[in-house]
Enzyme design. Structure first.
Site, PDB file in Angstrom:
ATOM      1  N   GLU B 501      77.444  36.488  13.547  1.00  0.00           N
ATOM      2  CA  GLU B 501      76.379  35.959  12.828  1.00  0.00           C
ATOM      3  C   GLU B 501      76.151  36.591  11.447  1.00  0.00           C
ATOM      4  OE1 GLU B 501      71.598  34.627  13.726  1.00  0.00           O
ATOM      5  OE2 GLU B 501      72.287  36.749  13.919  1.00  0.00           O
ATOM      6  N   GLU B 507      68.901  29.416  13.159  1.00  0.00           N
ATOM      7  CA  GLU B 507      67.632  29.760  13.694  1.00  0.00           C
ATOM      8  C   GLU B 507      66.570  29.989  13.083  1.00  0.00           C
ATOM      9  OE1 GLU B 507      68.975  33.137  15.872  1.00  0.00           O
ATOM     10  OE2 GLU B 507      68.676  34.544  14.289  1.00  0.00           O
TER      11      GLU B 507
END
Lengths: 705, 705
Positions: B501, B507
């Site tokens: 990530e 998100e």
């Protein structure tokens, strides 16, 4: 072992309505009295009395938390409880067969007077030989996760006592003791091992003696999930304040806790007789019973080792003399051997032969595994892998050989304080041990800690030691930790944790100014208060030039030969090394007989004579036998002692063998002079001992045949 | 994969007598020129040209060491060498089938003019699209173990370029990008994740654009055993200076090294065409080839997961709602379930069914293991054990069920940044995985690092990530790291390290102000320069109130639906999540078809259009097939684009399916409007795309049957 019986004699008065809230609150056991009160500002205090004598004047209690809402301000008493406990339990091994745990407990429930109204309990246990207390954080919504920023506990002494102290180094306890008045505590000019301290900071166990004859020892019990306690000395008021070892964040944070939780016990042992301090079981009693139910694999033992020959520059830990290796990239088989690597197969066999011939249980081998070429002081993380032997160390062959001789090999894991590396490899290392039939390991933590910024005595490392005790126990492995935090009685809970070094051991005599003759008369009053020490006694070749004239010029152990024997009795450990080389012992097999005979586990112990810094005479009864062993040691003063053998079974005839300093013997001039004599004795006999300067006498007493 | 061939075209002139020592020294590849010189004070400098344009003015080189005898003073050139390398190699997976590695190398041998006369090499590699250089510390007696205190490398830009930057946080890279002139870099008012930075400090990859049309990217390659590089911006001179992430000691120490050793490569990618920056393989080329010889177990893949439903407040990671648990003491079976635990057996089966039905390879399950009740932000060490499932997660049953459906389960290891705890348990955790047929793990590092005082981007953690890549490889496990340091091309060396990530992922749209529409047009120029990102595209239910009206009020992903499809092409990763819930996809199965179709491994890639912060259009050819996929995205501006399909095989007829924004579509007003149309195309076709504000188009192109 197991508790044999437990009698709760009584729950306190005042359990109605959550107990008594009127201060002062008191508790007492024989001569020892405890008073809890609130100070003028509402801060809790405690004081300790011994008969009519003040041991501690009113001294502050409390803790500051990192969130600023701690227990360092005023608190209110919302209740209290007392109870008395009288129980007896048996240790798996130890100085006595059974231990009485008899105390009066006072629990004080405290609360912040304003929101968040956090609650804190202080639990005192008052014994006939002292006081233990700890802070307990009950489960509560206002206090779940929290950081202890500082502990505010004080120990306010009423006068300028004599103190036996070492500097409050966060990373090492390997110092000789200074004996000064409290007003003169100052470590500014002490040669540091790796000092992170302040001049007036000292370590516990701190031994004190008052002018009116009180012996006081301040320490802690059951150090788990918390940093070690050190003490800042106010040289004007004689007040001691707590200094917890900080963590690596640089914020001054000390401990990360989650309620319900409690601190270790703070302990004050007190008596007007010095031997009572040595005999105290207060710290063991404050530790939790072991959860181990099957302990037959835990074997107190004596051992020899490929070890002292490295200290006296006859051999090396490292296999080759290159100065710059990388663990992962090195082809060990291609290194040029230096020709004096101690842990070679032939040499180890020699030690196995010696152990087998003379009935010692095991052989420690240091330097068996790759990585020693540049292991220390480089802040290198990947130093050792704990599973790769040097090319000249035949693991399987040696294990077979040892087994055929009825001897065990003892594993060695020097971590170089690269603890993250060790933790990553611990599982594999213990698997390797079990595959090769090892069941004991000596660990080491020399140098600066990785995780960098952490200290040997901080919370993170304390948890590492405890986790290692548990992990070795899970694998039925006994452990002996060197350079760890000093013990706090956890060998009750983890009886596989046989010993620690955690003080200045005999090895210092080989490569420093050494340990003065008084050193071993102080250790039992300080370091050993927390638990057994792997001091490595038994040096017979006292002048070290004999091993290597060039490199050991002027080096010697500050002892006589028979004092080395006496140490096996005066310094208790279930794990005792016969530290010298086989060839040293073979020159004095008559004296070596005492090391062969002396047990490492006992049914009873009597401290016959003791004064810290001067002398100790201890008698112990062998486990399960009517045999006694006596050790008597002195500092640099020659002494005459008379000891009554009234502990012997009346009516029984015994033969005593006395291993005494020889005529004209002394630690510096004539350390190897000794005489061995046999004497019939009974319980009515009084023995006269003559101790040379820096000397000692060892005695075995067995029933006459 | 393996190197296919290697041609060393020539060793330098001047190898006689240890090479040339007259500065300046130069190297060149096509438009890119490198000049090494010594500054007026004798300090080494370098400068970079692109054609006639200055990319970097003379910029200082050097390193300060903790012992004060570093390479930050004057140095003398004692020799130099050049060579040219032209080789081609095949990645195990990637954006292209084979990669050319063509560079001119200049090695400069430096030495301190006075004792200890330590030696340092600087090695430059000049490619057609930029420069990489690193410091190398040769084996030498005067430099064995050393501590890098500061790196002195500078990147002196000639003008006040436009910069795409995030704050130089030592612990997080999860920021939206600021686009400013260098003179305006200031992160003082940026909402911090866990900021340890300074206002003018930024992270790499730093993307820059000059007014005269140069695109410049500054980053590093092969970050191993060293802290991450951050950059301090001089807002007046436009000079960038190195800031290494410090360790926990508080001494400012940055890296503990042992010679022979080298730093990571410092990289400058440069072109006058933005697409060239995206197509650059400079960083991969500067990484070491993999040592893995058998890689069939490494499988690029798409996956769904029990994950987004937690982000949109439909389910929880935790099984119960207590707030204060202890891992070792909790009886998980006795906790009261909260009734909305996502990782329950029935729900996981639902995802398995969905993956099986639509041909996705695997199912990630987060929150399967005990410890989530109070896992974050408590600086708690024993958070997770990685082997104990919650009572409602039937490991064996689910594994059997998944296997019967031809689907893999993907493991999740959130460490809560308690890395010491993870490292102690990694062996057991991977053993558990293999026993239960898992072969991929997503790791997470949320929160403050333990060892306390260390940072996510410091040397200790960098070593942890690399060790984890190696350890997972040893176990034939693929790994996807979240909250790790940003990548530096190490997936060449560790092709099982599929993705990270290490940036602000999709998100954030669920629980913060989100990511602006420009975000995904910047990521390929910044974060993805170092390697694939697990961005988790594919959100179809864009307005999140649909999942939980109360808790998601006003929350939405800043995108149109078809932009989410285009991201599978524009954001390269061998591991792509279809991040939304099955029920969201089942409402739009026509659009979902693109996610089913789009590959995650490619034979070729063409960057058709690109401008950082504005738009990206990328075409990729599926591995081993004559199929192409195009993704085109825009920021908040609507755009028309014309794209030529001249990459298609001439003469071949194809059918293109265009997934485009619907009429009146826009990320904020009408994000779910889309239209799907089919069109016959050939290599001569030019497609007209119409991108909505915050929108995008995805296209699949397959040969007509």
């Amino acid at each position: 072992m197991k508790k044999t019986f437990l009698i709760v004699l009584g729950l306190a008065a005042g359990l109605r309505g959550y107990g008594q809230t009127t201060v002062p609150l008191t508790a007492r056991m024989e001569q020892v009295g405890l008073t809890f009160a609130l100070g003028p500002g509402g801060q809790p205090t405690y004081a300790v009395q011994y008969g009519a004598q003040a041991v501690l004047k009113p001294s502050r209690l409390g803790l500051a938390l990192a969130d600023g809402q701690g227990f360092d301000g005023p608190l209110e008493v919302v209740g209290s409880e007392t109870k008395e406990v009288d129980e007896t339990w048996r240790p798996v091994w130890g100085e006595v067969r059974s231990i009485r745990n008899h105390y009066q407990q006072l629990t004080v429930h405290l609360r912040q007077p304003a929101p968040p109204r956090r609650q804190l309990d202080v639990v005192f246990r008052v014994f006939a030989d002292g006081v233990g207390f700890r802070y307990e954080f009950p489960a509560q919504s206002a206090l779940q996760y929290f950081t202890v920023q500082d502990e505010k506990t004080e120990f306010n002494l009423p006068a300028n006592h004599k103190a036996f102290w070492i500097p409050g180094d966060y990373d090492s306890n390997e110092y000789t003791y200074s004996t000064t008045r409290l007003s003169e505590v100052n470590s500014a000019n002490i040669e540091a091992i790796q000092l992170k301290s302040a001049p007036q900071r000292v370590q516990t166990p701190l031994m004190l003696k008052s002018d009116d004859g009180l012996y006081i020892n301040i320490h802690e019990a059951a150090l788990v999930n918390y940093p070690a306690l050190m003490l800042n000395v106010d040289t004007k008021t004689f007040g001691l304040s707590s200094q917890l070892v900080p963590d690596a964040t640089g914020t001054g944070a000390k401990a990360y806790l989650q309620a319900p939780e409690h601190t270790p016990w703070r302990t004050i042992i007190v008596s007007n007789k010095a031997p009572d301090v040595l005999a105290s079981k207060l710290i063991l009693n404050l530790n939790e019973p072991t959860k181990l139910t099957e302990t037959s694999w835990i074997q107190p033992q004596k051992f020899v080792g490929v070890w002292w020959e490295m200290h006296v520059n006859k051999a090396s830990w490292n296999y080759s003399d290159v100065s710059n290796i990388k663990l992962a990239d090195t082809d060990w088989g291609k290194l040029t051997p230096n020709g004096h690597h101690g842990a070679n197969t032939a040499n180890v066999k020699r030690y196995i032969d010696f152990a087998a011939k003379y009935g010692l249980q095991s052989v420690l081998v240091e330097g068996w595994n790759v990585g020693w070429e540049d292991w220390a002081n480089n802040w290198k993380e990947e130093v050792f892998d704990f599973v790769t032997p040097y090319p000249d160390f035949a693991v399987a062959e040696l294990q077979q050989y040892a087994q055929s001789k009825g001897v065990k090999l003892m594993m060695h894991h020097e971590t170089s304080s690269s603890v993250t590396n060790y933790e990553r490899r611990q599982d594999a290392a213990y698997r390797f041990m079990k595959e090769h039939n090892y069941d004991a390991v000596k660990t080491g933590y020399v140098g600066r800690i990785i995780p960098r910024g952490e200290h040997h005595d901080g919370q993170w490392m304390v948890n590492h030691y405890v986790r290692t005790a548990q992990k070795t126990a899970d694998n039925h492995i006994m452990v002996d930790m060197h350079e760890s935090v000093r013990p706090t009685g956890l060998h009750r809970t983890y009886p596989n944790w046989l010993a620690s070094e955690a003080a200045r051991g005999n090895e210092f005599n080989a490569w420093s100014s050494g340990n003065p003759p008084e050193h071993e008369t102080i250790l039992p009053f300080t370091r050993l208060i927390g638990g057994p020490m792997d001091y490595t006694p038994g040096i017979f070749q006292i002048k070290l030039e004999g091993w290597n004239p060039q490199r050991n010029q002027g080096k010697q152990v500050h002892t006589t030969l028979t004092k080395q024997l006496a140490l096996y009795v005066t310094l208790y450990s279930p794990l005792q090394m016969a530290a010298d080389l086989p060839e040293a012992y073979e020159q004095h097999l008559d004296a070596f007989q005492f090391i062969r005979d002396v047990p490492v586990d006992w049914d009873d112990t009597r401290i016959l004579l003791a004064e810290p810094g001067e002398y100790i005479t201890t008698a112990r009864k062998a486990k399960g036998k009517d045999e006694w062993y006596v050790g008597s040691i002195t500092d640099e003063q020659a002494r005459q002692q008379q000891i009554k053998l009234d502990f012997l079974t009346p009516g029984q005839q015994y033969e005593a063998i006395l291993y005494a300093d020889g005529k004209g013997g002394s630690w510096d001039k004539n350390p190897q002079a000794y005489q061995i004599r046999r004497q019939k004795v009974t319980s009515k006999t009084t023995l006269k001992l003559q101790l040379a300067p820096g000397g000692g006498t060892a005695i075995s007493i067995k029933p006459s045949r």
